[in-house]
Design a protein around this motif. Structure first.
Motif, mmCIF file in Angstrom:
data_model
loop_
_atom_site.group_PDB
_atom_site.id
_atom_site.type_symbol
_atom_site.label_atom_id
_atom_site.label_comp_id
_atom_site.label_asym_id
_atom_site.label_seq_id
_atom_site.Cartn_x
_atom_site.Cartn_y
_atom_site.Cartn_z
ATOM 1 N N ARG A 51 -19.478 1.332 5.352
ATOM 2 C CA ARG A 51 -18.019 1.423 5.179
ATOM 3 C C ARG A 51 -17.476 -0.013 5.124
ATOM 4 N NH1 ARG A 51 -16.934 6.704 5.559
ATOM 5 N NH2 ARG A 51 -18.087 8.006 7.065
ATOM 6 N N THR A 108 -11.496 -2.752 0.644
ATOM 7 C CA THR A 108 -10.926 -1.761 -0.275
ATOM 8 C C THR A 108 -9.584 -2.228 -0.826
ATOM 9 O OG1 THR A 108 -12.006 -0.031 1.040
ATOM 10 C CG2 THR A 108 -10.294 0.680 -0.492
ATOM 11 N N PHE A 168 -15.477 6.096 -3.210
ATOM 12 C CA PHE A 168 -14.282 6.323 -2.403
ATOM 13 C C PHE A 168 -14.281 7.802 -2.064
ATOM 14 C CE2 PHE A 168 -9.793 7.166 -1.596
ATOM 15 C CZ PHE A 168 -9.439 6.077 -0.819
ATOM 16 N N ASN A 195 -10.798 12.714 1.421
ATOM 17 C CA ASN A 195 -10.267 12.588 2.781
ATOM 18 C C ASN A 195 -10.988 13.472 3.791
ATOM 19 O OD1 ASN A 195 -8.423 10.837 1.699
ATOM 20 N ND2 ASN A 195 -6.656 11.771 2.698
ATOM 21 N N THR A 221 -16.675 13.021 5.679
ATOM 22 C CA THR A 221 -16.991 12.018 6.702
ATOM 23 C C THR A 221 -18.421 11.497 6.579
ATOM 24 O OG1 THR A 221 -17.709 13.694 8.295
ATOM 25 C CG2 THR A 221 -15.373 13.095 8.307
ATOM 26 N N ASN A 251 -13.757 10.226 10.750
ATOM 27 C CA ASN A 251 -13.062 10.387 9.468
ATOM 28 C C ASN A 251 -12.285 9.118 9.120
ATOM 29 O OD1 ASN A 251 -11.146 11.179 7.389
ATOM 30 N ND2 ASN A 251 -11.803 13.257 7.837
ATOM 31 N N PRO A 252 -12.589 8.500 7.967
ATOM 32 C CA PRO A 252 -11.924 7.247 7.598
ATOM 33 C C PRO A 252 -10.613 7.448 6.851
ATOM 34 C CG PRO A 252 -13.581 7.728 5.963
ATOM 35 C CD PRO A 252 -13.645 8.853 6.981
ATOM 36 N N SER A 253 -10.124 8.694 6.777
ATOM 37 C CA SER A 253 -8.936 8.966 5.963
ATOM 38 C C SER A 253 -7.693 8.254 6.476
ATOM 39 C CB SER A 253 -8.676 10.473 5.886
ATOM 40 O OG SER A 253 -8.485 11.034 7.174
ATOM 41 N N TRP A 254 -7.733 7.777 7.718
ATOM 42 C CA TRP A 254 -6.581 7.036 8.255
ATOM 43 C C TRP A 254 -6.426 5.668 7.592
ATOM 44 C CZ3 TRP A 254 -7.484 2.451 11.004
ATOM 45 C CH2 TRP A 254 -8.803 2.213 11.372
ATOM 46 N N THR A 255 -7.400 5.290 6.774
ATOM 47 C CA THR A 255 -7.308 3.999 6.068
ATOM 48 C C THR A 255 -6.960 4.159 4.591
ATOM 49 O OG1 THR A 255 -9.642 3.911 5.389
ATOM 50 C CG2 THR A 255 -9.124 3.149 7.598
ATOM 51 N N TRP A 256 -7.299 5.257 3.991
ATOM 52 C CA TRP A 256 -7.079 5.606 2.585
ATOM 53 C C TRP A 256 -7.261 4.400 1.662
ATOM 54 C CZ3 TRP A 256 -2.992 6.303 -1.415
ATOM 55 C CH2 TRP A 256 -3.370 7.261 -2.354
ATOM 56 N N GLN A 311 -10.852 2.816 2.847
ATOM 57 C CA GLN A 311 -11.750 3.967 2.909
ATOM 58 C C GLN A 311 -13.032 3.798 2.078
ATOM 59 O OE1 GLN A 311 -9.471 7.665 3.070
ATOM 60 N NE2 GLN A 311 -11.024 8.673 1.828
#
Length: 428
Positions: free
Chosen positions: A102, A107, A239, A242, A245, A293-298, A302
């Protein structure tokens, strides 16, 4: 991750990297790309001493308690590769240049590049007010697209909110939607008036991702694939959705000793002496963050990639391969000092680190550095799989800093104390 960004970038921007860029004797305090590139042209490179570099990587990787680490350095005279340690705690499989990690805030350079491609296509202007695309942004008439790109909008960084950090600790599997992240940022008062000062904020980059989707009429993952990954042949870069994971194989696990809430706030980045003593004694082990879950970075963090692909990407970023010459110059000219001393510099989705252009990325369990020096054709990629360190620093960035004297001739070796004792997150 992204909440510690200002100091993480300053970590390198004020360190030996900048001194390396200035070894020609140019003592200008103007940290624009032009002045640094000019300085870099007269910076001498030294032959890569693999044994000496191996010793530094081994020393620092152990000091920073890394499980695995990869270092890739390319110069016109040769290439250095070190695939240190293992891809998992207690394992025996070493990482490779094609191990997926990651990449956190690296990104952001993808997002900045697609926006600038749209600028040259006439779909958007860096001088447009953000209100033209997002009427919900407070004071959006006075915030430009360019100020979102160069972190000078004044919008609050949502990754500094207690709500997000508590959720990351208690519900690491939670799926976040981009609009939720923007709402967190916009619900807090701005940190400064638009254009007044540099303030690293992930809210900016998530807004830019949403604007890119609106302009192209496609999901951001498809935009990256069509505009960046396919043209450069980045077959191991992705990428994820969302809700995804997982990391495609082969990948490295990620590890962290630090909680999010406990390290939230200025001066709280380091763990307590008691925690560190327990870690040293082996009674505390790191948490595995691989499938958080990396969706908090979008669109701010991400991405997934490999050392080989990152090297290809950062060279394209620094050379302007995916932009026209005029747009690349617009990007380079956007780089401005991001601290009062003029030693750190940031522009349109790109950091300037001495003679290098690139970025730093960090999220729990992963830290990566990427830089490309167009004047000397030098590429630097480092990643580590335990982050942040127990004292709050960024391991990959610190290793990159330590290795600069083994690439550039000049005084950077004497600047180790200039780097700052903790990172603030250039990946979060």
């Amino acid at each position: 991750m992204h909440r510690r960004s200002r100091s993480l970038l300053a970590l390198l921007l004020t360190s030996g990297l900048l001194v390396a860029a200035c070894s020609s004797g140019n003592d200008s305090t103007d940290s624009t790309a032009t002045s640094s590139t000019s300085s870099a042209e007269s910076s001498a490179l030294v032959p890569l001493d693999s044994a000496a570099i191996d010793a530094i990587v081994d020393e620092k990787a152990k000091e920073f308690r890394q499980v695995g680490m990869v270092v890739l350095i390319k110069t016109p005279d040769g290439e250095y590769v070190n695939t240190w340690g293992s891809t998992e705690l207690g394992g025996t499989t070493p990482p490779t240049l094609d191990t997926k990690v990651r990449i956190g805030s690296n990104t952001k350079t993808w997002t900045g590049t697609v926006i600038l491609q749209m600028v040259q296509e006439g779909k958007i202007s860096v001088d447009d007010p953000v209100s033209k695309y997002r009427p919900d942004v407070p004071n959006g008439d006075n915030i430009t697209i360019g100020q979102l790109l160069d972190m000078r909008s004044g919008l609050y960084n949502y990754t500094q909110t207690l709500e997000l950090n508590r959720a990351l600790d208690e519900q690491p599997e939670r799926v976040w939607q981009p609009e939720e992240l923007v709402a967190l940022g916009l619900s807090n008062p701005p940190t400064s008036p638009p254009g007044a000062e540099y303030n690293y904020s992930n809210t900016n980059t998530v807004l830019l991702g949403l604007i890119a989707e609106k302009l192209d009429g496609k999901p951001i993952a498809e935009i990256y694939q069509n505009r960046l990954f396919s043209p450069l042949g980045l077959e191991n870069t992705s990428f994820p959705a969302n809700t995804d994971t997982s990391i495609p194989s082969p990948y490295t696990a990620g590890y962290s000793y630090s909680g999010n809430v406990e390290t939230l706030g200025e001066g709280k980045e380091a763990l307590s002496p008691e925690r560190i003593a327990a870690i040293d004694a082996g009674t505390v082990t790191p948490r595995t963050t691989t499938n958080d879950n990396p969706s908090w970075t979008w669109s701010a963090g991400q991405g997934i990639s490999t050392a080989n692909d990152i090297a290809t990407w950062v060279k394209a970023l620094g050379s302007g391969e995916l932009l026209g010459a005029e747009t690349q110059q617009l990007r380079i000219d956007s780089v401005q000092p991001s601290d009062a001393n003029g030693t750190a510099a940031y522009g349109y989705g790109i950091a300037q680190m001495g003679p290098m252009y690139g970025h730093i990325g960090e999220m729990p369990g992963y830290n990566s550095f990427m830089g490309y020096d167009p004047a000397n054709d030098v590429t630097f990629v480092v990643w580590g799989n335990l982050a942040p360190t127990v004292d709050g620093t960024a391991p990959a960035a610190m290793v990159a800093k330590e290795l600069i004297p083994y690439v550039y001739a000049g005084p950077p070796a004497a600047t180790s104390n200039d780097v700052g004792e903790h990172s603030d997150d250039a990946g979060k």
